[in-house]
Design an enzyme around this catalytic site. Structure first.
Site, short mmCIF file in Angstrom:
data_model
loop_
_atom_site.label_atom_id
_atom_site.label_comp_id
_atom_site.label_asym_id
_atom_site.label_seq_id
_atom_site.Cartn_x
_atom_site.Cartn_y
_atom_site.Cartn_z
N ASP A 13 18.05 19.01 -13.23
CA ASP A 13 18.44 17.98 -14.20
C ASP A 13 19.88 18.17 -14.66
O ASP A 13 20.61 17.19 -14.88
CB ASP A 13 17.50 18.01 -15.40
CG ASP A 13 16.09 17.54 -15.05
OD1 ASP A 13 15.15 17.87 -15.80
OD2 ASP A 13 15.94 16.86 -14.02
N LYS A 92 -4.55 10.76 10.49
CA LYS A 92 -4.36 9.37 10.10
C LYS A 92 -4.42 9.29 8.58
O LYS A 92 -5.49 9.33 7.99
CB LYS A 92 -5.43 8.47 10.72
CG LYS A 92 -5.20 6.99 10.41
CD LYS A 92 -6.26 6.11 11.04
CE LYS A 92 -5.99 4.65 10.73
NZ LYS A 92 -5.95 4.37 9.27
N GLU A 153 4.21 6.27 6.85
CA GLU A 153 3.16 5.95 5.90
C GLU A 153 3.56 6.41 4.50
O GLU A 153 4.02 7.54 4.33
CB GLU A 153 1.87 6.66 6.30
CG GLU A 153 0.61 6.02 5.80
CD GLU A 153 0.14 4.87 6.68
OE1 GLU A 153 -0.83 4.21 6.31
OE2 GLU A 153 0.76 4.64 7.74
N LYS A 294 -11.55 7.18 14.03
CA LYS A 294 -11.92 7.26 12.63
C LYS A 294 -13.08 8.23 12.42
O LYS A 294 -13.98 8.36 13.25
CB LYS A 294 -12.34 5.87 12.11
CG LYS A 294 -11.28 4.79 12.32
CD LYS A 294 -10.07 4.99 11.44
CE LYS A 294 -10.32 4.58 10.02
NZ LYS A 294 -10.43 3.13 9.84
#
Length: 649
Positions: A13, A92, A153, A294
């Site tokens: 910061d 995935k 993603e 899947k």
């Protein structure tokens, strides 16, 4: 990116404030990749659009090992080989697909997948993600690229998701159902400051185009993206030389799934060789060289309180189980589709039953099994009523169809759903025309089909409940603005069964306007790539119905003027137009240069010989590819003959 900070937050910061002071003192030194530029100052008025140079396709899904082996067999047949195919297996992630565009190493744009052709401009949002570098590092195979489009993603960790929901709950706001929904809602904020608060993350898993780079494999792409500073999930990604190794890694990911700090719902299996990917090509919706394998969906037990029947815009009566709420894989579920009477009969589902439910594909809840030992003694078989639950008209089941349908075309439930679809964001995008307003318009008889919307006067709208002069003016403006949507969106808005956004675009690329489309026969429509017999018949049936034609003409008379799509120009014939070339042995030019010459001449380069190969260019010391070419009768060229063919001798 690695969650391994070298300094404390306080030190960070302090440095950040120093940088802000320097940039205020010397504004000419502010650069697009400065950390101070990650968060925009003001909310955007609306999202723009970014067109993907290379379409962002979806992946086909498979759910068991048998389907995976079938995919492997299709791949080998497509490549014309019998040897093992190397694959890359990646986790995935359950997130939101995006594309990041870097020019000369600087992040210039970010877009969602959208419809695969055009995505929403979320540049200001992606700039807030600390895991997305604003400037790429100068090393690795992508160091010299002038433009690179990174595919990946955006997701949220489990801990950050829980924290976000906790904060929203304390503030009296609705909570997100799952991390994917939270990620999608967060990256699409008009105010990037809100996005910055959501602690989103990014991982790269591929590229669209990369000008100035020529990777040979998908695994090289992942390593190259990591080298320039982009997060790529190499820790849990494996290069597998055969199908046994693919299955081993898939099982490993399934085993560690719950221990990962983020959600995954399967593995992505991709052919590693980029030349082989090119040889296999893509379908209208997905690449042939990759699949999403899947995980089997998570399950839970609950009790059906009652069965309700909904009516869709095509009149279909859909039974829905209303259940005691239960958590399934982190999502609170209280409703599940029962599909149709055949499914109810097959599973013998009754009101009051205790059932096993699962999220199909980890998304849509469905009843898997009835626990009959727990069935109440007074239960009775359930039948979908013979009358529409909304208008009480007859509900019929046509021969060969599974669903009952309300035959009343003016049924309020059908009409409301039709108008909602017509006005939806991806259709005519009539801003402000929400569910409650549509309900009023239909219930009062002011709208009997979508065309009636454009005949509404401002005073009529103003006198409705919860409406005022300004809101009525906004609706009128939104209706006027919607008259100039693209022609594919107008076609999609009509609600033709089986015609989604993608099919609408395919059809309106083939024909100049809806009038031309409306007079085509099924045979003509079936000849269009991507249009099957069911879609063709559905389109023909829709336009044969006089009421539909009348509605379209009424729309056009109100000034609805759809914008035609750009039709692709026919490319001039080149020496290798549509041809596939394979190189074998040593030639005088670099392979990258040879590939460029083939592509400039309209052809494609493959890494293997198959019956689809048109030419094999044989240099010195050719390998087995030459033998296979002769065996298949493929035309073999010397390097000199190849140069003569493309005019580069």
């Amino acid at each position: 990116v690695l969650d391994e900070p070298e300094i404390t937050d306080a030190e960070y910061d302090r440095l950040f404030r120093n940088l802000q002071g320097l940039e205020k003192q010397y504004p000419e030194l502010v650069t697009p990749d400065s950390p101070t530029q990650r968060v925009g100052g003001q909310p955007l008025e609306k999202f723009g659009q970014i067109r993907h140079v290379i379409p962002m396709l979806s992946l086909s899904n498979i759910f068991d090992e048998k389907e995976l082996l079938e995919f492997d067999e299709r791949t080998k047949r497509g490549l014309g080989i019998h040897s093992e195919v190397p694959y890359v297996v990646e986790p995935k992630l359950d997130g939101v697909a995006v594309e990041l565009i870097y020019e000369r190493g600087l992040l210039v744009a970010g877009a969602t997948r959208g419809d695969g052709i055009t995505g929403e401009d979320v540049t200001s949002g992606v700039r807030t993600l600390k895991s997305i570098p604003l400037k790429l590092e100068s090393k690795g195979p992508f160091a010299e690229t002038s433009v690179i489009e990174v595919r990946g993603e955006i997701f949220m960790s489990r801990a950050d998701f829980d924290k976000l929901n906790e904060i929203r709950e304390e503030a009296g706001l609705s909570t997100f159902a799952n991390p994917r929904n939270a990620s999608a809602g967060s990256i699409r904020q008009l105010d990037p400051r809100i996005t910055a608060q959501r602690r989103l993350r990014f991982t790269a898993h591929g590229i669209g185009r990369a000008e100035g780079a020529a990777p040979r494999t998908h695994f090289e792409i992942l390593q190259g993206l990591y080298a320039v500073g982009l997060p790529a999930n190499l820790e849990h990604t494996r290069l597998c030389n055969d199908m046994e190794a693919v299955l081993d890694h898939f099982r490993h990911l399934r085993e560690i799934r719950e221990r990962l700090p983020y959600e995954i719902d399967g593995a992505v299996v991709k052919v590693n060789s980029l030349a082989d990917q090119t040889a296999m090509g893509v379908t209208a919706r997905s690449p042939r060289w990759a699949v999403a394998f899947k995980f089997q969906p998570l399950q839970a037990n609950t009790r059906i309180l009652r069965i309700e029947v909904g009516v869709g815009r095509t009149g279909t009566l859909t039974p829905v189980a209303i259940m005691e709420p239960v958590n399934v894989g982190g999502v609170r579920v209280s409703r599940a589709t029962l599909h149709n009477q055949d499914e109810i009969d097959r599973k013998d589902v009754r009101q009051g039953d205790t059932v096993v439910i699962q999220r199909a594909g980890d998304v849509i809840p469905e009843v898997v099994e009835v626990l009959k030992d727990l069935r109440p003694p007074d239960s009775a078989p359930y039948s979908i009523p013979d009358n529409c639950p909304v208008c009480d008209s007859q509900a019929v089941r046509l021969p060969g169809q599974a669903a009952k349908r309300c035959v009343n075309s003016t049924c309020p439930a059908r009409l409301k759903e039709t108008v909602r679809h017509f006005a939806s964001r991806n259709a005519m995008d009539i801003e402000g025309l929400g569910v409650k307003l549509i309900d009023q318009l239909v219930d009062l008889g002011l709208v009997k089909n979508p065309a009636d919307l454009y005949y509404l006067a401002k005073d009529t709208i103003k006198n409705l409940q919860r409406m005022a002069d300004k809101s009525a003016s906004n609706i009128v403006k939104a209706l006027e603005k919607s008259k100039h949507v693209s022609v594919d969106r107008l076609l999609y808005s009509l609600g033709i069964p089986l015609v989604g956004e993608h099919i609408a675009r395919v059809l309106m690329t083939a024909f100049p306007d809806i009038d031309t489309l409306s007079v085509q026969g099924a045979d003509v429509l079936r000849s269009i790539h991507g249009i099957g017999p069911e879609v063709a018949q559905s389109v023909v049936s829709f336009f044969r119905e006089p009421h539909n034609g009348d509605m379209i003409q009424r729309l056009l008379r109100t000034g609805v003027t759809p914008v035609p799509l750009e039709r692709p120009e026919e490319e001039p014939e080149t020496p290798l137009s549509g041809k596939t070339v394979v190189f074998t042995g040593t030639i005088s030019m670099a392979r990258a240069e040879a590939r460029r010459l083939v592509e400039d001449a309209g052809g494609n380069v493959s890494g293997s010989v198959s019956r689809k190969t048109d030419y094999v260019v044989a240099g010195q010391d050719p390998g087995s590819k030459l033998d296979k070419a002769r065996e298949l009768g493929i035309h073999v060229l010397t390097e000199e003959e190849f140069r003569d063919l493309i005019g580069k001798s």
